[in-house]
Enzyme design. Structure first.
Site, mmCIF file in Angstrom:
data_model
loop_
_atom_site.group_PDB
_atom_site.id
_atom_site.type_symbol
_atom_site.label_atom_id
_atom_site.label_comp_id
_atom_site.label_asym_id
_atom_site.label_seq_id
_atom_site.Cartn_x
_atom_site.Cartn_y
_atom_site.Cartn_z
ATOM 1 N N TYR A 111 4.500 -0.386 5.537
ATOM 2 C CA TYR A 111 4.198 -1.330 4.459
ATOM 3 C C TYR A 111 4.116 -2.755 5.004
ATOM 4 C CZ TYR A 111 5.385 2.252 0.913
ATOM 5 O OH TYR A 111 5.419 3.361 0.126
ATOM 6 N N HIS B 65 -2.515 3.531 -1.331
ATOM 7 C CA HIS B 65 -2.410 3.139 -2.735
ATOM 8 C C HIS B 65 -3.227 1.859 -2.954
ATOM 9 C CE1 HIS B 65 0.690 6.121 -3.805
ATOM 10 N NE2 HIS B 65 1.054 5.968 -2.538
#
Length: 373
Positions: free
Chosen positions: A343, A73
């Site tokens: 992440y 992303h």
């Protein structure tokens, strides 16, 4: 003389040579155990084990290394606004975010993939991430996609999917043989794709529904918990994606439209919480829950500001789905811990590459001008 924890009085005796050897041996074993645990976590003792670095390397293999950007992303913009809770979820959770009132938020809209300069396309997965700034030091972070279910149900499956999607240099498209082999090895993805295709993409970010995909648990004042999934459902009317828009020369058309709309008026989504029932899968994000499940409208998310990631407030936010306040707990979905670990590693890597980071595709000037289109 000294008192031990049990309250009995004992005498200190000098250690014998044998005692010293035993003590040192025990310490050595403890150190080796700790070192072994770190080695196992890092994958050093099991080269074939999937680690955070191996997972993130798949994105680099697929779309190259882009220093300073998120490993997935990567293309996105920052947004901010607030959440107005209406109190309807209070009986299900003690989380303060659900109590009637307003909570400031810092969010991000993005597109899946490691290339921060990719051209916008309707088929690319869109994401909406939100950080709720709760009173005190509490936080709630959510990361959602515009697909109804996840395409895979394991970290290994996700990596396999990324690698199978790498374009063939000769054609610029994924190798059909590799895609076929992946699908054959992952029947859960075949089922998930059938579900996803039932909901074609909308015209843009503003009229997209974004889903948690993973299940979580709400915990009430009595300590009882229930499984839930949540979604942000747009209050902007739905419009189907048109071929003409995606075929335009504007490579940032999705983001330009978003910027223009926010400049014109705030955008709003209802935070809808779906209550799971016994038997509803909580450990497999590829499986949808029945459509008749109870839904709670917990309040309204309002976005009224947008900024480039180069200077925006979301730039240094890690939208880890396991950053949860009291009253919200993770489910048994293994993807949650995998996402959290990946992440975190992505954040560490890009933070160390800050000096190498070029300007984002959507710059501060683009945002100030209200988009390029």
């Amino acid at each position: 003389m000294s008192d031990d924890p049990s309250g009995e009085t004992t005498s200190k005796r000098p250690l014998t040579t044998a005692g010293v050897v035993i003590r040192l041996g025990a310490i050595g074993v403890a150190v080796l155990c700790v070192a072994g645990a770190f080695a196992y976590t890092g994958g050093w003792l099991s080269p074939r084990r999937l680690t955070e670095d191996r997972m993130l390397a798949a994105f680099t293999d697929a779309e190259g290394l882009h220093p300073g950007f998120r490993r997935n992303h990567a293309k996105g913009v920052c947004v901010s606004g607030w959440f107005d809770a209406n109190g309807q979820a209070v009986s299900f959770s003690t989380a303060t975010v659900f109590k009637p009132g307003r909570t400031a938020i810092v969010g991000r809209f993005g597109l899946s993939g490691a290339n921060p300069f990719q051209a916008d396309q309707p088929a690319i997965v869109r994401s909406m991430a939100v950080k709720f700034l709760l009173p005190g030091a509490g936080e709630w972070r959510i990361a959602m996609n515009n697909e109804a279910v996840f395409g895979v149900n394991s970290a290994q499956g996700f990596r396999d999917q990324v690698l199978a999607s790498i374009p063939d240099p000769a054609t610029g498209k994924p190798d059909p043989a590799k895609v076929k082999a992946f699908m054959a090895a992952h029947p859960e993805t075949v089922r998930a794709m059938a579900v996803i295709k039932q909901s074609p993409p909308s015209q843009g970010f503003a009229d997209s529904t974004f889903n948690s995909l993973n299940a979580f648990r709400l915990v009430n004042a009595a300590g009882a918990s229930i499984p839930v999934r949540w979604a942000t459902v747009p209050m902007q009317p739905f419009a189907a994606e048109s071929a003409a828009r995606s075929a335009s020369n504007d490579e940032n058309y999705l983001f330009d439209d978003l910027i223009q709309q926010i400049h014109q008026h705030p955008l709003r989504w209802r935070l809808m919480i779906t209550i799971g029932q016994p038997g509803d899968p909580t450990d497999d994000a590829t499986l949808p829950w029945p459509a008749d499940r109870q839904q709670i409208n917990a309040g309204t998310v309002t976005i009224d500001e947008v900024s480039s990631e180069d200077t925006g407030p979301c730039a240094y936010v890690n939208y880890d789905p396991l950053v949860l306040p009291s009253g919200i707990a993770p489910s048994d979905d293994p993807l949650l811990s995998a996402r959290s670990a990946a992440y975190s590693r992505s954040f560490t890597l890009r933070a160390g590459e800050e000096a190498e980071k070029p300007p984002s595709a959507i710059t501060r000037q683009d945002v100030q001008a209200g988009g390029k289109s």
